[in-house]
Design an enzyme around this catalytic site. Structure first.
Site, PDB file in Angstrom:
ATOM      1  N   LYS A  68      17.211  32.268 -25.579  1.00  9.85           N
ATOM      2  CA  LYS A  68      17.442  33.592 -24.994  1.00  9.85           C
ATOM      3  C   LYS A  68      16.193  34.193 -24.354  1.00  9.85           C
ATOM      4  O   LYS A  68      16.275  34.857 -23.322  1.00  9.85           O
ATOM      5  CB  LYS A  68      18.016  34.540 -26.042  1.00  9.85           C
ATOM      6  CG  LYS A  68      19.407  34.127 -26.500  1.00  9.85           C
ATOM      7  CD  LYS A  68      20.019  35.103 -27.477  1.00  9.85           C
ATOM      8  CE  LYS A  68      21.389  34.612 -27.928  1.00  9.85           C
ATOM      9  NZ  LYS A  68      22.088  35.596 -28.775  1.00  9.85           N
ATOM     10  N   ASP A 105      24.669  41.079 -26.526  1.00 12.32           N
ATOM     11  CA  ASP A 105      24.662  40.931 -27.981  1.00 12.32           C
ATOM     12  C   ASP A 105      24.739  42.273 -28.708  1.00 12.32           C
ATOM     13  O   ASP A 105      25.488  42.431 -29.670  1.00 12.32           O
ATOM     14  CB  ASP A 105      23.400  40.186 -28.440  1.00 12.32           C
ATOM     15  CG  ASP A 105      23.487  38.692 -28.225  1.00 12.32           C
ATOM     16  OD1 ASP A 105      24.608  38.154 -28.207  1.00 12.32           O
ATOM     17  OD2 ASP A 105      22.433  38.059 -28.077  1.00 12.32           O
TER      18      ASP A 105
END
Length: 273
Positions: A68, A105
């Site tokens: 990420k 997220d």
């Protein structure tokens, strides 16, 4: 299959990912067919692998552990929430070989904690275990809910301190966490994927209203069992978060907003079968 819109999740490990099943359910809601794959990348090949995917016609990508932060560096532009987080979990092609990074997220986590678990984040004392890209993505959204405070603890203390400075929150060593203090404890370590528990005292869970593991299914079982035995009133794995963040990604790619409730139900039933 060659003519279907192609999407994928990139990670290492990635074979456990339920993202293909989730996105296929979204496609059924939209009444379209898509191809969604799991793609394993090695730490030194991520950039080449994702570039090849898009060169071959890929139309959107999800990014999971441990890429990420690398995806954050790889994309050409960032959404405001990805920029704040310093991590990217969704890549959107812009054309002409350019890509935009977003991070869904935090939206997924907060939605699951507040709506599915029924636990308010406002005025709660939150402990986050871990300091990787997944944690980076959720801290800004948690802060937006105005908690009483957020403490971060990680095996490598320097990483926790880095995030604490970045977001204006507290960092503590794992062995110095206060007992009977935290309302919400979130496990964001990657250790759960290998069955490892964070090295924290059971007494840290003494007043815990909700213990939440950001991974899901069998991988979360060890931490959640430990939390319950240590006094946590409620526990939850990250399936709801996974579905909610995936729905945000799907909407960014295709402009269609899926209904997450039946998909969460479907995934829970699929886990039993």
């Amino acid at each position: 299959m060659d003519n279907l819109p192609r999407y994928a999740v990139f990670g290492n490990p990635v074979a456990h990912s339920k993202s293909p099943q989730i996105h296929r359910q979204f496609a059924l809601q939209e009444n379209v067919a898509i191809q969604y794959d799991r793609i394993l990348a090695e730490p030194d090949t991520f950039a080449q692998v994702i570039r090849r995917f898009f060169d071959d016609g890929g139309q959107g990508a999800n990014i999971t552990v441990p890429f990420k932060t690398e995806a954050y560096q790889w994309v050409d532009e960032l959404s405001p929430r990805a920029e704040v987080a310093g991590a990217v979990n969704t890549v959107i092609p812009l054309g002409n070989g350019r890509f935009r990074g977003d991070n869904t997220d935090g939206v997924g986590l907060v939605n699951d904690i507040v709506q599915a678990c029924g636990v308010a984040v406002r005025n709660r004392r939150i402990l986050i275990l871990g300091a990787g890209g997944a944690v980076r993505g959720v801290v800004p959204e948690l802060l937006a809910q105005h908690p009483a405070g957020i403490t971060i603890a990680n095996r490598t203390e320097a990483k926790a301190l880095d995030l604490a400075v970045r977001f204006g929150i507290q960092a503590l060593p794992l062995n110095q966490l206060p007992e009977d203090y935290f309302d919400i404890i979130i496990n964001g370590t990657s250790g759960s994927l290998n069955g490892a528990l964070p090295d924290v005292s059971a007494k840290v869970f003494g007043k815990c209203l909700l213990a939440y593991d950001m991974v899901y299914g069998a991988a979360a079982a060890g931490f959640l069992s430990f939390a319950r035995e240590s006094g946590a009133q409620q526990t939850a794995d990250g399936l709801g978060m996974l579905v909610a963040q995936a729905a945000c990604s799907y909407q960014l790619w295709r402009g269609f907003k899926p209904d997450i409730v039946p998909v969460i139900r479907y995934m829970k039933e699929a886990e039993v079968l």
